[in-house]
Write a protein that holds these residues in place. Structure first.
Motif, mmCIF file in Angstrom:
data_model
loop_
_atom_site.group_PDB
_atom_site.id
_atom_site.type_symbol
_atom_site.label_atom_id
_atom_site.label_comp_id
_atom_site.label_asym_id
_atom_site.label_seq_id
_atom_site.Cartn_x
_atom_site.Cartn_y
_atom_site.Cartn_z
ATOM 1 N N GLN A 1 44.449 52.630 48.113
ATOM 2 C CA GLN A 1 43.384 53.061 47.205
ATOM 3 C C GLN A 1 42.829 51.901 46.388
ATOM 4 O OE1 GLN A 1 42.198 56.161 47.552
ATOM 5 N NE2 GLN A 1 43.731 56.314 49.167
ATOM 6 N N GLY A 2 43.267 50.650 46.698
ATOM 7 C CA GLY A 2 42.731 49.464 46.037
ATOM 8 C C GLY A 2 43.485 49.008 44.804
ATOM 9 N N HIS A 3 44.610 49.654 44.477
ATOM 10 C CA HIS A 3 45.376 49.240 43.305
ATOM 11 C C HIS A 3 46.071 47.905 43.586
ATOM 12 C CE1 HIS A 3 47.432 49.612 39.521
ATOM 13 N NE2 HIS A 3 48.565 49.327 40.131
ATOM 14 N N VAL A 4 45.907 46.944 42.674
ATOM 15 C CA VAL A 4 46.408 45.584 42.848
ATOM 16 C C VAL A 4 47.580 45.320 41.917
ATOM 17 C CG1 VAL A 4 45.800 43.142 42.644
ATOM 18 C CG2 VAL A 4 44.085 44.784 43.417
ATOM 19 N N LYS A 5 48.635 44.690 42.454
ATOM 20 C CA LYS A 5 49.758 44.167 41.673
ATOM 21 C C LYS A 5 50.071 42.794 42.250
ATOM 22 C CE LYS A 5 52.093 48.394 40.340
ATOM 23 N NZ LYS A 5 53.373 49.114 40.345
ATOM 24 N N VAL A 6 49.910 41.735 41.429
ATOM 25 C CA VAL A 6 50.066 40.369 41.924
ATOM 26 C C VAL A 6 50.758 39.504 40.884
ATOM 27 C CG1 VAL A 6 48.816 38.327 42.721
ATOM 28 C CG2 VAL A 6 47.976 40.568 43.322
ATOM 29 N N SER A 7 51.531 38.535 41.383
ATOM 30 C CA SER A 7 52.094 37.482 40.554
ATOM 31 C C SER A 7 51.549 36.154 41.068
ATOM 32 C CB SER A 7 53.623 37.485 40.656
ATOM 33 O OG SER A 7 54.154 36.343 40.015
ATOM 34 N N ILE A 8 50.904 35.382 40.181
ATOM 35 C CA ILE A 8 50.360 34.078 40.538
ATOM 36 C C ILE A 8 50.961 33.036 39.606
ATOM 37 C CG2 ILE A 8 48.288 32.656 40.739
ATOM 38 C CD1 ILE A 8 46.678 35.201 41.130
ATOM 39 N N ARG A 9 51.787 32.146 40.160
ATOM 40 C CA ARG A 9 52.401 31.078 39.375
ATOM 41 C C ARG A 9 53.029 31.583 38.086
ATOM 42 N NH1 ARG A 9 47.819 26.487 40.463
ATOM 43 N NH2 ARG A 9 48.408 26.159 42.621
ATOM 44 N N GLY A 10 53.739 32.693 38.168
ATOM 45 C CA GLY A 10 54.447 33.228 37.015
ATOM 46 C C GLY A 10 53.626 34.135 36.120
ATOM 47 N N ALA A 11 52.344 34.267 36.351
ATOM 48 C CA ALA A 11 51.515 35.213 35.598
ATOM 49 C C ALA A 11 51.447 36.512 36.400
ATOM 50 C CB ALA A 11 50.113 34.653 35.377
ATOM 51 N N TYR A 12 51.303 37.606 35.697
ATOM 52 C CA TYR A 12 51.279 38.903 36.357
ATOM 53 C C TYR A 12 49.929 39.567 36.153
ATOM 54 C CZ TYR A 12 56.199 38.026 36.663
ATOM 55 O OH TYR A 12 57.395 37.447 36.945
ATOM 56 N N ALA A 13 49.390 40.137 37.226
ATOM 57 C CA ALA A 13 48.082 40.774 37.163
ATOM 58 C C ALA A 13 48.129 42.147 37.817
ATOM 59 C CB ALA A 13 47.045 39.902 37.868
ATOM 60 N N ASN A 14 47.304 43.038 37.299
ATOM 61 C CA ASN A 14 47.107 44.325 37.957
ATOM 62 C C ASN A 14 45.661 44.732 37.758
ATOM 63 O OD1 ASN A 14 46.814 45.815 35.472
ATOM 64 N ND2 ASN A 14 49.020 45.697 35.256
ATOM 65 N N GLY A 15 45.206 45.642 38.578
ATOM 66 C CA GLY A 15 43.820 46.079 38.493
ATOM 67 C C GLY A 15 43.434 46.906 39.689
ATOM 68 N N GLN A 16 42.147 46.896 39.991
ATOM 69 C CA GLN A 16 41.606 47.776 41.014
ATOM 70 C C GLN A 16 40.534 47.061 41.835
ATOM 71 O OE1 GLN A 16 42.642 51.082 41.341
ATOM 72 N NE2 GLN A 16 41.450 51.111 43.228
ATOM 73 N N LEU A 17 40.635 47.186 43.163
ATOM 74 C CA LEU A 17 39.568 46.755 44.058
ATOM 75 C C LEU A 17 38.810 47.988 44.517
ATOM 76 C CD1 LEU A 17 41.407 44.203 46.397
ATOM 77 C CD2 LEU A 17 40.062 43.720 44.341
ATOM 78 N N SER A 18 37.520 47.812 44.722
ATOM 79 C CA SER A 18 36.689 48.889 45.242
ATOM 80 C C SER A 18 35.581 48.244 46.063
ATOM 81 C CB SER A 18 36.099 49.707 44.101
ATOM 82 O OG SER A 18 35.284 50.737 44.618
ATOM 83 N N GLY A 19 35.570 48.524 47.358
ATOM 84 C CA GLY A 19 34.580 47.892 48.230
ATOM 85 C C GLY A 19 34.810 46.402 48.306
ATOM 86 N N ASN A 20 33.840 45.606 47.866
ATOM 87 C CA ASN A 20 33.932 44.143 47.950
ATOM 88 C C ASN A 20 34.112 43.475 46.600
ATOM 89 O OD1 ASN A 20 33.659 43.989 50.770
ATOM 90 N ND2 ASN A 20 31.468 44.301 50.572
ATOM 91 N N ALA A 21 34.565 44.215 45.588
ATOM 92 C CA ALA A 21 34.743 43.650 44.255
ATOM 93 C C ALA A 21 35.949 44.290 43.584
ATOM 94 C CB ALA A 21 33.497 43.866 43.411
ATOM 95 N N GLY A 22 36.388 43.658 42.511
ATOM 96 C CA GLY A 22 37.502 44.218 41.761
ATOM 97 C C GLY A 22 37.671 43.517 40.442
ATOM 98 N N SER A 23 38.518 44.096 39.590
ATOM 99 C CA SER A 23 38.792 43.496 38.293
ATOM 100 C C SER A 23 40.089 44.065 37.744
ATOM 101 C CB SER A 23 37.645 43.762 37.315
ATOM 102 O OG SER A 23 37.512 45.157 37.095
ATOM 103 N N GLY A 24 40.581 43.402 36.698
ATOM 104 C CA GLY A 24 41.801 43.864 36.077
ATOM 105 C C GLY A 24 42.223 42.942 34.958
ATOM 106 N N LYS A 25 43.478 43.089 34.545
ATOM 107 C CA LYS A 25 44.034 42.305 33.447
ATOM 108 C C LYS A 25 45.213 41.484 33.947
ATOM 109 C CE LYS A 25 42.657 45.684 30.016
ATOM 110 N NZ LYS A 25 43.064 46.521 28.907
#
Length: 115
Positions: free
Chosen positions: A72-96
Motif C-alpha cells: 500500500q506504499g507504506h515506507v520504513k527505512v534506515s539510512i546511515r543510522g537515521a530512521y524514516a517512515n512515510g507513504q508512497l503513492s504513484g510516482n511520489a512520496g513523503s514522510g518524516k
C-alpha cells in the motif's frame, strides 16, 4: 445454456480480478530520488539519495540503507543510522525522519520521486 453462460461470465470476472489484483496493490519498484530536509538539529540541511526499490526492499549503491515499501506504499527505512517512515503513492512520496549528528538529535521530512 443460460447457466453455462452465467458461469462463464463469472469465471471470466474472477480470473480478470485475480490478474489485476497485483497491479492494484501497488508496485513501487524502480529508482527513486529522495531529498532529505533537516528542520531541527545539526544534521546536513539537505541531502539527496538515489534509492532503489526491488520487490519492496529498499537499497542504495553508496549508502547504508535497509528498509521496505509495503503493497500500500507504506515506507520504513534506515539510512546511515537515521530512521524514516512515510507513504508512497504513484510516482511520489513523503514522510518524516529522525536521527543524530555527533550525538545531537535532528529530524525533518523527506520527499521522493520515481525516476
Amino acid at each position: 445454456m443460460r447457466v453455462a453462460r452465467i458461469q462463464a461470465v463469472l469465471l471470466s470476472s474472477v480470473l480478470s480480478a485475480g490478474f489485476a489484483a497485483p497491479a492494484l496493490a501497488g508496485n513501487y519498484d524502480g529508482l527513486w530520488n529522495v531529498k532529505i530536509v533537516t528542520k531541527t538539529g545539526s544534521c546536513d540541511p539537505v541531502a539527496q539519495y538515489p534509492l532503489t526499490v526491488t520487490h519492496g526492499k529498499v537499497s542504495a549503491a553508496d549508502a547504508d540503507v535497509t528498509g521496505s515499501v509495503g503493497n500500500q506504499g507504506h515506507v520504513k527505512v534506515s539510512i546511515r543510522g537515521a530512521y524514516a517512515n512515510g507513504q508512497l503513492s504513484g510516482n511520489a512520496g513523503s514522510g518524516k525522519w529522525n536521527g543524530a549528528s555527533g550525538g545531537i538529535p535532528c529530524s525533518g521530512h523527506w520527499e521522493a520521486s520515481r525516476q
